[in-house]
Design a protein around this motif. Structure first.
Motif, PDB file in Angstrom:
ATOM      1  N   UNK A 111      93.618  -4.466 -43.216  1.00 35.31           N
ATOM      2  CA  UNK A 111      92.964  -5.118 -43.784  1.00 35.31           C
ATOM      3  C   UNK A 111      93.385  -6.675 -43.958  1.00 35.31           C
ATOM      4  N   UNK A 112      94.832  -6.542 -44.425  1.00 32.04           N
ATOM      5  CA  UNK A 112      95.476  -7.973 -45.413  1.00 32.04           C
ATOM      6  C   UNK A 112      95.235  -8.380 -43.409  1.00 32.04           C
ATOM      7  N   UNK A 113      96.257  -7.822 -42.430  1.00 33.30           N
ATOM      8  CA  UNK A 113      96.725  -9.114 -41.306  1.00 33.30           C
ATOM      9  C   UNK A 113      95.154  -9.027 -40.712  1.00 33.30           C
ATOM     10  N   UNK A 114      94.037  -7.783 -40.214  1.00 38.57           N
ATOM     11  CA  UNK A 114      92.847  -8.664 -39.974  1.00 38.57           C
ATOM     12  C   UNK A 114      92.048 -10.156 -40.597  1.00 38.57           C
ATOM     13  N   UNK A 115      92.619 -10.260 -41.797  1.00 42.34           N
ATOM     14  CA  UNK A 115      92.022 -11.693 -42.812  1.00 42.34           C
ATOM     15  C   UNK A 115      93.075 -12.008 -42.598  1.00 42.34           C
ATOM     16  N   UNK A 116      94.548 -12.401 -42.075  1.00 40.23           N
ATOM     17  CA  UNK A 116      95.872 -13.217 -42.933  1.00 40.23           C
ATOM     18  C   UNK A 116      95.010 -13.491 -40.484  1.00 40.23           C
ATOM     19  N   UNK A 117      94.776 -13.106 -39.940  1.00 38.40           N
ATOM     20  CA  UNK A 117      94.773 -13.541 -39.223  1.00 38.40           C
ATOM     21  C   UNK A 117      93.555 -14.765 -38.187  1.00 38.40           C
ATOM     22  N   UNK A 118      92.579 -14.009 -39.033  1.00 40.78           N
ATOM     23  CA  UNK A 118      91.298 -15.050 -39.464  1.00 40.78           C
ATOM     24  C   UNK A 118      91.418 -16.018 -39.637  1.00 40.78           C
ATOM     25  N   UNK A 119      92.234 -16.267 -41.066  1.00 43.27           N
ATOM     26  CA  UNK A 119      93.174 -17.071 -41.436  1.00 43.27           C
ATOM     27  C   UNK A 119      93.571 -18.656 -41.380  1.00 43.27           C
ATOM     28  N   UNK A 120      93.956 -17.596 -40.612  1.00 46.69           N
ATOM     29  CA  UNK A 120      95.620 -18.426 -39.939  1.00 46.69           C
ATOM     30  C   UNK A 120      94.576 -19.235 -38.256  1.00 46.69           C
ATOM     31  N   UNK A 121      93.732 -18.290 -37.533  1.00 49.56           N
ATOM     32  CA  UNK A 121      93.212 -18.605 -36.920  1.00 49.56           C
ATOM     33  C   UNK A 121      91.993 -20.027 -36.881  1.00 49.56           C
ATOM     34  N   UNK A 122      91.712 -19.970 -37.969  1.00 51.05           N
ATOM     35  CA  UNK A 122      91.086 -21.297 -38.863  1.00 51.05           C
ATOM     36  C   UNK A 122      91.961 -22.129 -38.921  1.00 51.05           C
ATOM     37  N   UNK A 123      93.098 -21.966 -39.211  1.00 53.21           N
ATOM     38  CA  UNK A 123      94.134 -23.219 -39.339  1.00 53.21           C
ATOM     39  C   UNK A 123      94.668 -23.157 -38.125  1.00 53.21           C
ATOM     40  N   UNK A 124      95.102 -22.662 -36.862  1.00 53.80           N
ATOM     41  CA  UNK A 124      95.446 -23.263 -35.997  1.00 53.80           C
ATOM     42  C   UNK A 124      93.978 -24.428 -35.241  1.00 53.80           C
ATOM     43  N   UNK A 125      92.964 -23.694 -35.223  1.00 54.89           N
ATOM     44  CA  UNK A 125      91.870 -24.397 -34.628  1.00 54.89           C
ATOM     45  C   UNK A 125      91.531 -25.590 -35.712  1.00 54.89           C
ATOM     46  N   UNK A 126      91.389 -25.932 -36.455  1.00 52.03           N
ATOM     47  CA  UNK A 126      92.112 -27.496 -37.779  1.00 52.03           C
ATOM     48  C   UNK A 126      92.639 -28.058 -37.036  1.00 52.03           C
ATOM     49  N   UNK A 127      94.063 -27.631 -36.793  1.00 49.87           N
ATOM     50  CA  UNK A 127      95.404 -28.584 -36.271  1.00 49.87           C
ATOM     51  C   UNK A 127      95.095 -28.246 -34.209  1.00 49.87           C
TER      52      UNK A 127
END
Lengths: 358, 358
Positions: free
Chosen positions: B294-310
């Motif tokens: 669960x933690x990594x499903x969530x972290x991966x999604x959070x980071x995908x938003x960060x990566x996309x924003x960059x």
């Protein structure tokens, strides 16, 4: 093969380049200006065992800003009682030491003792690498990268944190009562000290909490470390001394020399048979102001009995009292003192004299 | 000059020697068989401040077997909140990296993450030294050689000790519920894992207690570290990610690239202006089984938003999902996985592509 050839070429260029720079420069180059040809940099944990905790209450904690809280169950299996070892091994062609040098730190400290000095100058790790030794630097059980365990459930007592005042007095930077919070108001010994006083606060960043209840686990890990990497020569400081002497008693075939820098304790020669140490050369080095700190007056006397007992049974044991040789002002942290290279060179000379280094 | 010439000669001999051995041997030599020409090995502590405790009761403790008890006063001055940094700098002629690589570890771990792998094989520290980079490996505030401070008086909360079960599941060695105390009964994912499972207990010896209340001090120390040694490239893992992203936001002129290995958090792009990161290339690398924890499903999604924003603001941000490239079975500790060299080579290729390494 391209990248390998590249590295080899770089090595040859680097060597030639360094040679020219050094020969064209000042006649006595500091050790930091020499290159070291390294075969391997690595680390490992050794010793320790699994322990299991149960019956402790759960807690809810937030671990990273913005992350959701996580429910933490402190019960379960843990590895405890291990120690950490980092090594830098030289290429065989540049190695002069017959055995690796294992550097063991003292109380309330970690392997950082042997690395760069708190004033940023190169320490004994650099010196002995450049002198041609494979150097192993370790953190004993409970310290630094060895990690520590929950108390009182696993480690039996509570940790002890050394104050700056204790460090100032115990390590003989200045006499009892001379520490002040304000660096400008701290007093060193009347004759001065070799310790880089301006870096004292920086030095205290190296301090690591300690336990009074982990000696058996620490000794066990050191014993396993010796079995894993020796034959070797041990260079040991302060609290580490007693661990090294006991390690040598337990594995005399593995220890080819012991350099003890102001050891704080030793096996009692009236209670312990030291004959197993007969074939191992020992070098003891003592700094200045031993009579100005009760603990060191006593430790120096205790160790003098140990050194004499070794000599009486025919062990090759040498004691260097630096002040008697006209070298004044050394603190307990003499591997960090301004003249640390000079003392390291005495160790190196002894290693050569005992056939432990070219 | 004799000893310097000796070392230079040894370097040349070593190089020639290694060259012959390598060219005569197998066509693809493991990195451990290459020599590295090292200019300097050193370490320092950075960050932190003095704190004073008062009003705590004295205690009497015995510190070494046989030593007299000592009265310990826990009150006084301490250095707290510093971090530890160790570096290995190459001789200029063999350096290929344009900037030093700073390796920042994740939660409950220390710089040991980047050193030898728990199965004894060379890790990323070795890989990137041999690839021609100056490599800096650090222990963040509270971890390893950075040391830690008394709680709750200085560190505000109590430490958290990670169980083997949590490590097994959180680092995705096996699925939830698959950990067992008996190593023979532990289950990995059905497809297998790249983590060297036989070395899992050895890996857990690397665990270091953590606090949930030290983020600000940790960030402050990282920021000072960046000011001290950069310009640089940061290679960061897990919990370290958020510290690295914030360090880059605070000193964008100092950070020339960020390689984030499964970062567990990031600044929220809806709340934080990321425009300062526009000129910095980012590489994100993700392993396998993210949907199984669960933690990594969530972290991966959070980071995908960060990566996309960059990416949306024009930052050069690359995401590598290893399974999408046909690389399967990587755990969260992918720098310790069996294919760690293969992943390191992808990082090296990216560094070359971004002009950060020859």
């Amino acid at each position: 093969m391209k990248s390998i050839s590249g590295i080899v070429l770089a090595a040859m260029l680097a060597s030639g380049c360094a040679s020219q720079q050094q020969q064209g420069g000042q006649s006595r180059m500091p050790p930091a200006d020499r290159v070291v040809v390294v075969k391997e940099v690595g680390s490992f944990h050794v010793g320790g065992r699994q322990m299991t905790l149960s019956g402790l209450p759960e807690k809810e904690l937030v671990f990273s800003a913005g992350a959701a809280p996580r429910r933490v169950n402190p019960n379960g299996d843990f590895e405890v009682g291990q120690m950490y070892v980092q090594y830098i091994r030289l290429d065989a062609a540049s190695r002069k030491g017959r055995y690796p040098l294992l550097m063991w730190h003292g109380g309330g400290l970690s392997g950082v003792t042997w690395e760069s000095k708190p004033d940023g100058q190169p320490g004994w790790q650099s010196f002995f690498l450049q002198a041609g030794h494979d150097v192993y630097v370790s953190d004993a059980v409970e310290r630094g990268r060895a990690s520590w365990a929950r108390y009182p459930e696993i480690f039996e007592t509570e940790p002890v944190f050394r104050t700056k005042q204790e460090a100032w007095e115990l390590f003989r930077i200045g006499p009892p009562g001379s520490y002040a919070t304000d660096p400008g108001k701290r007093q060193v010994f009347a004759q001065g000290t070799q310790f880089p006083v301006e870096a004292f606060d920086q030095f205290t960043k190296q301090g690591i909490p300690r336990w009074a209840s982990n000696d058996a686990a620490t000794q066990a890990a050191y014993d396993q470390y010796v079995q894993k990497v020796c034959p070797c020569v041990i260079v040991v400081h302060s609290q580490g001394g007693n661990f090294a002497f006991n390690a040598a008693l337990r594995a005399p075939d593995k220890i080819r020399g012991v350099v003890a820098i102001e050891p704080s304790g030793s096996p009692d020669p009236e209670k312990v048979d030291l004959s197993a140490l007969k074939g191992i050369p020992f070098l003891f080095i003592w700094g200045d102001y031993l009579d100005r700190a009760t603990l060191w007056t006593r430790a120096s006397q205790t160790l003098e009995r140990f050194e004499k007992a070794l000599q009486q049974q025919g062990t090759d044991a040498t004691r260097i009292d630096l002040p008697k040789l006209g070298v004044h002002g050394n603190s307990h942290m003499l591997m960090m003192d301004r003249n640390s290279d000079e003392i390291a060179q005495r160790v190196q000379n002894w290693l050569v004299a005992k056939g432990l280094s070219r």
